[in-house]
Design a protein around this motif. Structure first.
Motif, PDB file in Angstrom:
ATOM      1  N   GLN A 161       0.759  -1.261  -0.100  1.00 24.19           N
ATOM      2  CA  GLN A 161       0.071   0.064  -0.093  1.00 24.19           C
ATOM      3  C   GLN A 161       1.040   1.404  -0.023  1.00 24.19           C
ATOM      4  OE1 GLN A 161      -2.581  -0.478   3.363  1.00 24.19           O
ATOM      5  NE2 GLN A 161      -3.859  -2.032   2.654  1.00 24.19           N
ATOM      6  N   ASP A 162       2.011   1.051   0.893  1.00 28.78           N
ATOM      7  CA  ASP A 162       2.868   2.574   0.841  1.00 28.78           C
ATOM      8  C   ASP A 162       3.418   2.717  -0.419  1.00 28.78           C
ATOM      9  OD1 ASP A 162       1.871   3.109   3.430  1.00 28.78           O
ATOM     10  OD2 ASP A 162       3.564   1.933   4.605  1.00 28.78           O
ATOM     11  N   LEU A 163       4.101   1.520  -0.776  1.00 36.59           N
ATOM     12  CA  LEU A 163       4.862   1.561  -2.252  1.00 36.59           C
ATOM     13  C   LEU A 163       3.954   2.066  -3.401  1.00 36.59           C
ATOM     14  CD1 LEU A 163       7.438   1.150  -3.648  1.00 36.59           C
ATOM     15  CD2 LEU A 163       6.545  -1.344  -3.923  1.00 36.59           C
ATOM     16  N   ALA A 164       2.761   1.536  -3.432  1.00 39.62           N
ATOM     17  CA  ALA A 164       2.013   2.048  -4.584  1.00 39.62           C
ATOM     18  C   ALA A 164       1.331   3.458  -4.259  1.00 39.62           C
ATOM     19  CB  ALA A 164       0.433   1.148  -4.512  1.00 39.62           C
ATOM     20  N   ALA A 165       1.002   3.985  -3.144  1.00 41.14           N
ATOM     21  CA  ALA A 165       0.619   5.090  -2.486  1.00 41.14           C
ATOM     22  C   ALA A 165       1.587   6.181  -3.198  1.00 41.14           C
ATOM     23  CB  ALA A 165       0.251   5.413  -1.106  1.00 41.14           C
ATOM     24  N   GLY A 166       2.801   5.978  -2.960  1.00 41.17           N
ATOM     25  CA  GLY A 166       4.095   6.677  -3.358  1.00 41.17           C
ATOM     26  C   GLY A 166       4.370   6.722  -4.899  1.00 41.17           C
TER      27      GLY A 166
END
Length: 235
Positions: A161-166
């Motif tokens: 989730q964090d990777l995709a959001a960034g």
């Protein structure tokens, strides 16, 4: 880019799948769509992607733009390497992939050291990162995510989730999810789809991705869960 808007109703075997609705995807924002299984969430994604839906659509999709789709199944070709899978779009179009861009994206997704490996040699999280790299290689303004992290364990799901959001920041994103916590963490706009149409719920005011234990994030998650339970109990 203008807002992409879906307006209308889908019927399956002559019966409405959901009531007439309007869903607008605002440029540069992340929209999450939740709802009971079988209510038509993935059907809406397919309408936007101009893919067959197995029914009839009475309505229109305005301002279609080039898009990329990432689903729950990373759909990697086992006979291609990580590098080749990430650049599959160009390969299918008979184009030469941009090697510098490919190298940069593999670095961003933590796959720089795995470019020569094959999917059977990868973990589930690594396979999803390859799928995300493939989406980024397409460089489309609109990204459709169909439960992309649901098969991952809790720790890996948060990391993805964090990777995709960034990496998708600034693009227009529509994500179908069954996870209220995921929607509360990532979304600028949140909708619950039922047979009676769309209901919008406000996300936390802080910028995504939000901390899982943040009070406002937990409150949003609880409100979404209550809405889903209420809708699930309706006749």
């Amino acid at each position: 880019m203008k807002a992409v808007t879906v307006s209308g109703q889908v019927c399956m075997a002559g019966r409405p799948l959901f009531a007439p609705l309007t869903l607008q995807l605002r440029p540069g924002s992340w929209t999450s769509l939740l709802g009971p299984s079988g209510v038509g969430k993935s059907t809406l994604l397919r309408l936007i992607a101009d893919l067959p839906i197995g029914g009839t659509f009475q309505g229109r999709v305005e301002n279609r733009v080039p898009l990329a789709l990432m689903a729950q199944d990373p759909a990697l070709l086992p006979w291609l390497t990580v590098r080749q899978n990430a650049a599959l779009g160009a390969r299918l179009r008979g184009e030469r992939p941009d090697q510098a861009r490919l190298a940069s994206i593999l670095e961003e997704t933590g796959l720089a050291g795995h470019g020569a490996r094959y999917p059977p040699e990868l973990s589930g999280g690594q396979c999803q990162r390859v799928a995300l790299a493939r989406v980024l290689m397409e460089d489309r303004p609109l990204i459709l995510l169909d439960e992309p992290f649901s098969a991952l364990d809790a720790r890996m799901r948060l990391m993805m989730q964090d990777l995709a959001a960034g990496l998708l920041k600034g693009r227009t994103v529509l994500m179908v999810t069954h996870d209220p916590a995921e929607a509360a963490r990532l979304s600028d706009h949140i909708f619950v789809l039922t047979e009676t149409g769309l209901t919008g719920l406000p996300p936390p005011q802080s910028q995504p991705p939000r901390l899982p234990g943040d009070a406002a994030t937990l409150a949003c998650q609880a409100a979404l869960l209550a809405q889903l339970i209420t809708e699930g109990m309706m006749p």
